[in-house]
Motif scaffolding. Structure first.
Motif, mmCIF file in Angstrom:
data_model
loop_
_atom_site.group_PDB
_atom_site.id
_atom_site.type_symbol
_atom_site.label_atom_id
_atom_site.label_comp_id
_atom_site.label_asym_id
_atom_site.label_seq_id
_atom_site.Cartn_x
_atom_site.Cartn_y
_atom_site.Cartn_z
ATOM 1 N N ARG A 364 114.495 -31.832 -29.810
ATOM 2 C CA ARG A 364 115.490 -31.397 -28.826
ATOM 3 C C ARG A 364 114.976 -30.225 -28.007
ATOM 4 N NH1 ARG A 364 119.225 -32.292 -33.259
ATOM 5 N NH2 ARG A 364 120.373 -34.225 -32.915
ATOM 6 N N GLY A 365 113.720 -30.251 -27.667
ATOM 7 C CA GLY A 365 113.192 -29.235 -26.789
ATOM 8 C C GLY A 365 112.298 -28.224 -27.470
ATOM 9 N N PRO A 382 113.807 -27.716 -18.025
ATOM 10 C CA PRO A 382 114.558 -28.838 -17.448
ATOM 11 C C PRO A 382 114.674 -30.023 -18.402
ATOM 12 C CG PRO A 382 112.982 -27.951 -15.862
ATOM 13 C CD PRO A 382 112.689 -27.293 -17.171
ATOM 14 N N HIS A 383 113.704 -30.137 -19.307
ATOM 15 C CA HIS A 383 113.696 -31.239 -20.274
ATOM 16 C C HIS A 383 114.113 -30.701 -21.644
ATOM 17 C CE1 HIS A 383 112.262 -35.116 -21.933
ATOM 18 N NE2 HIS A 383 111.910 -34.393 -22.981
ATOM 19 N N GLY A 385 114.751 -32.861 -24.322
ATOM 20 C CA GLY A 385 114.556 -33.910 -25.315
ATOM 21 C C GLY A 385 113.295 -33.681 -26.115
ATOM 22 N N LEU A 387 109.725 -32.997 -27.202
ATOM 23 C CA LEU A 387 108.605 -32.268 -26.619
ATOM 24 C C LEU A 387 107.426 -32.446 -27.565
ATOM 25 C CD1 LEU A 387 108.849 -28.973 -24.718
ATOM 26 C CD2 LEU A 387 106.839 -29.526 -26.073
ATOM 27 N N THR A 402 106.205 -33.384 -22.296
ATOM 28 C CA THR A 402 107.374 -34.167 -22.685
ATOM 29 C C THR A 402 106.961 -35.603 -22.980
ATOM 30 O OG1 THR A 402 107.913 -34.953 -20.463
ATOM 31 C CG2 THR A 402 108.705 -32.750 -21.069
ATOM 32 N N ASP A 403 107.928 -36.405 -23.407
ATOM 33 C CA ASP A 403 107.633 -37.788 -23.741
ATOM 34 C C ASP A 403 107.309 -38.637 -22.516
ATOM 35 O OD1 ASP A 403 110.165 -37.537 -22.768
ATOM 36 O OD2 ASP A 403 111.132 -38.810 -24.258
ATOM 37 N N THR A 406 105.412 -35.243 -18.437
ATOM 38 C CA THR A 406 105.619 -34.116 -17.539
ATOM 39 C C THR A 406 105.289 -32.843 -18.304
ATOM 40 O OG1 THR A 406 107.332 -35.217 -16.243
ATOM 41 C CG2 THR A 406 107.324 -32.825 -16.205
ATOM 42 N N HIS A 408 105.522 -28.773 -18.535
ATOM 43 C CA HIS A 408 106.195 -27.559 -18.088
ATOM 44 C C HIS A 408 105.351 -26.354 -18.481
ATOM 45 C CE1 HIS A 408 109.882 -29.680 -16.986
ATOM 46 N NE2 HIS A 408 109.715 -30.389 -18.093
ATOM 47 N N THR A 421 103.134 -33.527 -13.253
ATOM 48 C CA THR A 421 103.494 -34.832 -13.794
ATOM 49 C C THR A 421 102.313 -35.773 -13.697
ATOM 50 O OG1 THR A 421 105.792 -34.540 -13.120
ATOM 51 C CG2 THR A 421 105.093 -36.777 -13.622
ATOM 52 N N THR A 426 106.415 -41.566 -16.452
ATOM 53 C CA THR A 426 107.729 -42.051 -16.880
ATOM 54 C C THR A 426 107.625 -43.425 -17.497
ATOM 55 O OG1 THR A 426 108.780 -40.770 -15.131
ATOM 56 C CG2 THR A 426 110.063 -42.548 -16.107
#
Length: 643
Positions: A364-365, A382-383, A385, A387, A402-403, A406, A408, A421, A426
């Protein structure tokens, strides 16, 4: 974990090795094993714990005395012993205070000591002190000294103080505890003060010397020579050579006149006691608290503590039974109860070029450790979910992946502007990322390999696979000291150096993980439990040598790491496997790991050489990996049987 459905990465383990040591207020989870009636412990209200010279663990309860040999628990002397209030051991003897009298257990038999007419206290958990063939019992009216004669296998007793001495010091006839110091002095909670009796002389500490007017029911001489005292309302410390006691009462200790709490010292020389809410551990400047949030069952009424000979910790609770804190002093674990956004731990990395704060990627981040407050705090991104990756940016910050691939930008526990990115991220997802020695950022997504010459500056480059295999699916990558990039893929191991592909090492079913050591060693592994060492990795045509590891059979490998010692670490779906070049060893929940299902790529060696392991139910830290293969001293019966 994530590998089962995406074949690649889930790396996770993080945290605060050196930072943790300086943050006394921070707590980890308690990895507890409960022993109760199904295990043979017939009564769950424990009053006392003791380990004897043979290594057996003894538990005194409200209804009987029990012995644990590491495999089973059995009741002893059922007819003679009912409520057992206190235990002490020494010289191969076990001394017992029960509502039926005072007893001596030796050579497998029980014998009564002291006359039946002796009046005994019933709520004095430290009513016995013992050393060698001697024991001292608290009775109503003063201390009784018991001596064993080994030649005749008999005992004799006498009062410690004469009637004349007791008349001069009547408080020594109203005792709440007794403790034998290393110099032979007897310490006692005497009346509403603390007393020391040595060579016929009494010294007394009262309100004028920092001792409040209370009954002091627990006393402890620590390894540094200080003396600790515990009442129902306070905890005190008398430093070696000091004249007065200092109040060390924990802020969370609200006082509890109905209960008596223990004092022990663990193998790391930390003092432990208990309170209404659980276990308290003194870190040198303040207390750590372990209660319901850290996994302690029931209402936390811990009435007995035992630090065993191997440094383990045992807890005796009223109504809950016997608890073993697995891995105590060797392992530490954390979950979302300790501030992590999620107990699913994917990745960790320190910023500041490995010397800064710990950042952790979870389900969860992202979170960072707040050393000042001793807690984890979520890093707003921003994300929020999954990581999956944290990669140093070469300037003291981190790229958090992220998954959906992307990245950060993060530094000092806060997000920075300018995310990047990966093209097709995606759709393709994220498998692994690596910062190479030339400052480039390499990113592996499903079926694609990407390279930023400078992450966040300039365009990303698509890198085709090796000649004849341009569409190779890669899963993992590492870099050797000579700048060679090794990539694990569906067809084996690929190599790239100075912008050119070198000859590959074919593996029929492919390779999922690869790890590079500081000395240039390269090891590869597949999820199917196979591992290989690369022979002459710097040669024009290296080869693979299979590593024979029976412990890996039937296990799915999900992570791989070579530490600074050259040891090989493999996370699996059923524990953590370690190889020191000669021996293999499995570490799992029974020894202190937070959970057996480890996460892919979830291994990290910190600057102090401690090892972090991410799992699907929390994060673990193995404090001193060098002890994994250390030659063990002859273990006592209890510990040998437990293992």
């Amino acid at each position: 974990m994530r590998n089962a459905w995406s074949r690649a990465m889930v790396r996770g383990a993080w945290l605060l090795a050196s930072i943790l040591g300086s943050s006394a207020g921070f707590c980890e989870q308690m990895n507890l094993r409960e022993f109760g009636q199904p295990d043979g412990l017939g009564n769950l209200a424990l009053n006392a714990l003791q380990q004897d010279a043979q290594g057996f663990l003894w538990a005194g309860t409200e209804n009987g005395l029990y012995r644990h040999d590491g495999q089973r628990i059995e009741r002893v002397a059922t007819q003679e012993l009912r409520r057992v209030a206190a235990l002490a051991s020494g010289g191969g003897h076990l001394w017992i205070l029960s509502d039926t009298g005072t007893w001596w257990w030796h050579d497998g038999r029980l014998e009564r000591v002291l006359p039946r007419t002796a009046k005994l206290p019933q709520d004095v958990p430290m009513a016995i002190a013992a050393r060698g063939d001697e024991a001292w019992f608290v009775t109503v009216g003063g201390l009784q000294h018991v001596v064993v004669d080994r030649q005749t296998d008999s005992w004799s007793s006498s009062p410690v103080m004469t009637a004349e001495q007791l008349a001069r010091h009547p408080e020594m006839g109203r005792l709440a505890s007794v403790m034998l110091a290393r110099d032979g002095a007897l310490w006692a909670g005497c009346g509403d003060a603390i007393c020391r009796w040595h060579r016929g002389e009494l010294k007394r500490w009262d309100a004028r010397s920092g001792v409040a007017r209370q009954q002091w029911h627990a006393l402890l001489e620590a390894s540094d020579g200080s003396v600790w005292a515990r009442s129902t309302q306070a905890t005190l410390q008398l430093s070696a050579g000091a004249e007065g006691f200092v109040d060390r009462t924990a802020p969370s200790d609200r006082g509890d006149p109905m209960h008596r709490y223990p004092l022990v010292e663990d193998a790391a020389h930390r003092i432990l006691t208990a309170s209404q809410l659980g276990v308290l551990r003194w870190q040198g400047q303040q207390w750590q608290s372990f209660g319901k949030r850290q996994g302690l069952p029931g209402d936390g009424r811990v009435h007995a503590l035992l630090s065993d000979r191997e440094g383990g910790l045992w807890l005796g609770l009223r109504g809950t039974g016997l608890l073993q804190w697995r891995g105590y002093g060797r392992w530490e674990s954390w979950t979302d109860a300790d501030g992590l956004p999620s107990s699913v731990v994917w990745t960790m990395q320190r910023d500041g070029e490995g010397r800064g704060a710990l950042h952790v990627g979870t389900g969860r981040g992202l979170a960072a450790f707040d050393a000042a407050q001793g807690v984890f705090r979520q890093v707003p991104l921003p994300h929020a979910g999954d990581l999956f990756g944290l990669v140093p940016d070469g300037q003291g910050g981190l790229w958090a992946a992220t998954d959906v691939a992307t990245f950060h930008h993060v530094r000092d526990g806060r997000g920075l502007p300018g995310p990047i990115t990966t093209p097709g991220g995606t759709e393709d997802g994220f498998l692994w990322a690596l910062a190479s020695k030339d400052g480039a950022l390499w990113v592996i997504t499903a079926g694609k390999l990407h390279r930023w010459p400078e992450a966040g500056r300039g365009p990303v480059q698509a890198v085709p696979g090796p000649p004849g295999n341009a569409q190779e699916h890669f899963y993992d990558a590492c870099e050797t000291p000579d700048g060679t990039l090794w990539l694990a893929g569906a067809r084996g191991l690929a190599r790239r150096r100075a912008g050119q592909w070198l000859s590959s090492l074919a593996v029929e079913d492919g390779v999922t993980y690869v790890a590079c050591g500081e000395d240039g060693t390269v090891v590869a592994a597949s999820e199917a439990g196979q591992a290989w060492r690369v022979r002459t990795p710097g040669a024009a045509k290296p080869s693979l040598e299979s590593l024979d590891a029976p412990v890996l059979k039937g296990r799915m490998i999900v992570s791989l790491l070579i530490d600074s010692r050259g040891w090989l670490w493999l996370g699996t779906d059923a524990g953590l496997v370690v190889h020191d070049g000669t021996h293999w060893k499995l570490l799992d929940r029974s020894q202190g790991l937070a959970w057996n299902d480890t996460s892919g790529h979830a291994l990290y060696e910190d600057g102090d050489r401690s090892m972090w392991i991410g799992t699907s139910r929390g994060l673990s830290r193995l404090i001193d990996p060098s002890q994994v293969f250390a030659t063990a001293l002859p273990r006592p019966v209890l510990m040998s049987a437990t293992r």
